[in-house]
Design an enzyme around this catalytic site. Structure first.
Site, mmCIF file in Angstrom:
data_model
loop_
_atom_site.group_PDB
_atom_site.id
_atom_site.type_symbol
_atom_site.label_atom_id
_atom_site.label_comp_id
_atom_site.label_asym_id
_atom_site.label_seq_id
_atom_site.Cartn_x
_atom_site.Cartn_y
_atom_site.Cartn_z
ATOM 1 N N CYS A 95 -63.275 3.581 -52.146
ATOM 2 C CA CYS A 95 -62.389 4.602 -52.717
ATOM 3 C C CYS A 95 -62.887 6.030 -52.551
ATOM 4 O O CYS A 95 -62.117 6.922 -52.189
ATOM 5 C CB CYS A 95 -62.108 4.301 -54.181
ATOM 6 S SG CYS A 95 -63.546 4.394 -55.273
ATOM 7 N N HIS A 132 -63.657 4.712 -59.937
ATOM 8 C CA HIS A 132 -62.608 4.663 -58.910
ATOM 9 C C HIS A 132 -62.026 6.055 -58.721
ATOM 10 O O HIS A 132 -61.728 6.756 -59.704
ATOM 11 C CB HIS A 132 -61.503 3.678 -59.301
ATOM 12 C CG HIS A 132 -60.423 3.588 -58.266
ATOM 13 N ND1 HIS A 132 -60.674 3.210 -56.958
ATOM 14 C CD2 HIS A 132 -59.093 3.865 -58.331
ATOM 15 C CE1 HIS A 132 -59.550 3.247 -56.275
ATOM 16 N NE2 HIS A 132 -58.577 3.633 -57.077
ATOM 17 N N ASP A 147 -53.269 6.845 -53.421
ATOM 18 C CA ASP A 147 -54.523 6.091 -53.497
ATOM 19 C C ASP A 147 -54.601 5.142 -52.307
ATOM 20 O O ASP A 147 -53.900 4.142 -52.260
ATOM 21 C CB ASP A 147 -54.587 5.314 -54.814
ATOM 22 C CG ASP A 147 -55.898 4.564 -54.997
ATOM 23 O OD1 ASP A 147 -56.779 4.673 -54.120
ATOM 24 O OD2 ASP A 147 -56.035 3.880 -56.028
#
Length: 297
Positions: A95, A132, A147
């Site tokens: 991420c 995250h 995302d």
């Protein structure tokens, strides 16, 4: 519909330099090389169509993985190094790498991007550390949650960052809900809504991301330490490689799992996850697989 105001970023310093943008090293990304890497040749305008198309192209090309960490090569967040790994060497990332790269590209295209940290839930309300990275992007008079760095449950396209907003792409559906002072992204499973992660809005700095990335990359019990992970998803299926185990997940909840040989792991990394695995990587990869943590550790 509830829409809290986003945190206010510092405007800059008395030299005229936008210090908030400078910390993210957006200018160090070769935008053309990135767009070539993801196969995007559309308009370079800050429109919603561009945001959707770039997000989808990134997701379809750059797989979620900890391959370089697994091989003991680290994953610092310097933009030039991110680009060298993911764009140049075709390595993918998780991420922090994926979303910081996307954020720089979107800013290069003229979008306003707010980088946030979230708490992974994965179906649980247990409070975990904020490990995250996600993005909030302004487009078409609205804010969008973007995302490209969650892997199996990850968004294929951005979703409106609004209470009750839903997004369906192919066979998958996501939802954003405001739960108290936390925003929650949920993924539709056959029997329920599955909490993916939650976040509270605040202004973050590069140091926050460096610290969270360091923890994720080095803490002995981190999901990403000591075992190989690669994930990708498209409109119809989601695929996960954990060490030598390859799992395919379908929207109706079915899963197909098989054990791979070392040679098949290399082939899967190249052909299923589109990662640049060289001949020089193969021996270290086999050794790391032999020493890997088991699935349930």
């Amino acid at each position: 519909m509830t829409s809290p105001q986003s945190a206010t970023a510092p405007a800059g310093d008395d030299t005229g330099v936008d210090t908030d943008k400078a910390q993210w090293q957006t200018a160090d990304l070769d935008l053309s090389a990135y767009l070539d890497r993801i196969g995007y040749d559309g308009p370079r305008t800050a429109t919603l169509d561009t945001l959707r198309a770039v997000h989808r192209a990134h997701m379809s090309t750059l797989s979620f993985t900890n391959l370089d960490l697994f091989l003991g090569r680290g994953n610092d967040l310097e933009m030039r190094n991110l680009a060298d790994r993911i764009v140049g060497a075709r390595r993918g990332g998780y991420c922090f790498e994926q979303n910081l790269l996307l954020a720089a590209a979107l800013e290069g295209l003229g979008f306003s991007v707010d980088r946030q940290l979230a708490r992974v839930r994965r179906g649980s309300t247990k409070v975990r550390a904020r490990t995250h990275a996600v993005l909030l992007v302004e487009s078409d008079g609205r804010r969008w949650l973007a995302d490209v760095g969650f892997g199996d449950e990850g968004l294929i396209e951005p979703i409106p960052f609004e209470d009750g907003a839903e997004l369906t792409v192919g066979e998958w559906t996501w939802r954003v809900d405001l739960d108290g002072d936390e925003w929650v992204l949920r993924s539709r499973h056959p029997d329920r809504w599955f909490d993916v992660y939650s976040l509270r809005l605040e202004h973050h700095f590069r140091a926050d991301f460096d610290e969270a990335n360091h923890f994720t990359a080095t803490y002995p019990l981190s999901t990403f330490v000591g075992r190989l992970i690669a994930q990708r998803g498209d409109d119809r299926i989601r695929q996960t490689l954990l060490n030598r185990e390859l799992t395919t997940q379908y929207p109706d909840g079915r899963r197909e799992t098989r054990e791979l040989s070392d040679a098949e792991v290399v082939t899967a990394l190249r052909d299923v996850f589109h990662l640049g695995v060289t001949g020089e990587d193969e021996a270290p990869l086999r050794a790391a697989l032999d020493a890997a943590r088991p699935r349930r550790s």
